[in-house]
Design an enzyme around this catalytic site. Structure first.
Site, PDB file in Angstrom:
ATOM      1  N   CYS A  42      38.546  40.018  38.476  1.00  9.69           N
ATOM      2  CA  CYS A  42      38.696  38.602  38.795  1.00  9.69           C
ATOM      3  C   CYS A  42      38.787  37.788  37.512  1.00  9.69           C
ATOM      4  CB  CYS A  42      37.507  38.128  39.630  1.00  9.69           C
ATOM      5  SG  CYS A  42      37.620  36.394  40.164  1.00  9.69           S
ATOM      6  N   ASP A  44      37.331  35.132  36.911  1.00 13.66           N
ATOM      7  CA  ASP A  44      36.085  34.397  36.697  1.00 13.66           C
ATOM      8  C   ASP A  44      35.564  34.631  35.278  1.00 13.66           C
ATOM      9  OD1 ASP A  44      33.137  33.786  36.756  1.00 13.66           O
ATOM     10  OD2 ASP A  44      33.608  33.319  38.836  1.00 13.66           O
ATOM     11  N   ARG A  46      32.749  34.564  34.053  1.00 12.44           N
ATOM     12  CA  ARG A  46      31.436  35.200  33.916  1.00 12.44           C
ATOM     13  C   ARG A  46      31.504  36.718  33.967  1.00 12.44           C
ATOM     14  NH1 ARG A  46      28.968  32.177  39.006  1.00 12.44           N
ATOM     15  NH2 ARG A  46      31.054  32.805  39.714  1.00 12.44           N
ATOM     16  N   HIS A  98      33.300  40.627  42.451  1.00 13.60           N
ATOM     17  CA  HIS A  98      31.933  40.214  42.135  1.00 13.60           C
ATOM     18  C   HIS A  98      31.421  39.270  43.210  1.00 13.60           C
ATOM     19  CE1 HIS A  98      32.957  36.074  40.719  1.00 13.60           C
ATOM     20  NE2 HIS A  98      34.124  36.640  40.471  1.00 13.60           N
ATOM     21  N   CYS A 101      31.966  35.023  44.212  1.00 14.37           N
ATOM     22  CA  CYS A 101      33.346  34.754  43.797  1.00 14.37           C
ATOM     23  C   CYS A 101      33.829  33.472  44.482  1.00 14.37           C
ATOM     24  CB  CYS A 101      34.256  35.917  44.168  1.00 14.37           C
ATOM     25  SG  CYS A 101      35.987  35.667  43.708  1.00 14.37           S
TER      26      CYS A 101
END
Length: 212
Positions: A42, A44, A46, A98, A101
């Site tokens: 992803c 993202d 993080r 994750h 999300c």
């Protein structure tokens, strides 16, 4: 200080720290690496494949998009997948989602107003929700439903990988790669495997290419 200026300063500090630890760090970095793993994750900020697996630069070839999706119209992903499988001969392809999300959560609601292309992309996750709505809605509270859609989305994307001509041709020729579906927990930092597919998996004939 602007955010971009800080990044440039941090880059210089990072290089110096690496060279202090290992004067040959950049020499090692320039060397050719034979990646064994292609990672689809992803976007993202993080979740970074190298960091959460404690891997060195060059060990994992990474492709990222919103919701770690394997879409058959995404030529960016398919080009990277083809290179990884047929040129680098990777042994494993991992789809890693994750929990928490935000892309998956957005797909559980009505389309976002005035975000034309984001809505088109999230439609693929909405389809996963629609296909598994009964199971997801029975999972519990909102967080549990969200978590379950995260997991089912990963599983569906692994099947999407198996349905590509790229993977099926590689399975036919070299019995590689193995396909894995993982999910990363932001609460505990732990990765768990949800699904693994080998070249021996029985695919629905609707998705099988005639490669003989």
């Amino acid at each position: 200080m602007k955010a971009t200026e800080r990044l440039l300063l941090e880059n210089k500090a990072w290089v110096q720290e690496k060279l202090d630890q290992d004067p040959h760090f950049l020499d090692h970095l320039r060397q050719e690496r034979n990646c064994e793993i292609f990672w689809i994750g992803c976007s993202d900020s993080r979740v970074h494949a190298d960091e959460i697996t404690n891997s060195a630069p060059g060990e994992i070839l990474v492709h990222r998009n919103t919701g770690n999706q394997v879409c058959h119209f995404d030529f960016n992903l398919l080009g990277a997948l083809e290179y990884a499988v047929h040129v680098l001969k990777v042994e494993h392809v991992i789809v890693c989602g994750h929990y928490h999300c935000r892309g998956v959560k957005a797909a559980m609601a009505k389309p976002l107003t005035d975000l034309t292309f984001a809505n088109k992309w999230l439609k693929q996750i909405k389809d996963v929700y629609r296909l598994h709505r009964r199971e997801i809605d029975a999972a519990g509270d909102e967080k549990q439903r969200w978590d379950r859609l995260v997991e089912l989305n990963v599983i569906e994307q692994v099947h999407n990988l198996a349905h590509t001509q790229i993977v099926q041709r590689a399975w036919n020729n070299s019995r590689q790669p193995l396909l894995h579906g993982w999910v990363y927990g932001l609460n505990d930092g732990v990765i768990k495997e949800l699904i693994s597919l080998t070249p021996d998996v029985q695919l629905d004939p609707l998705y099988q290419y005639d490669l003989e």
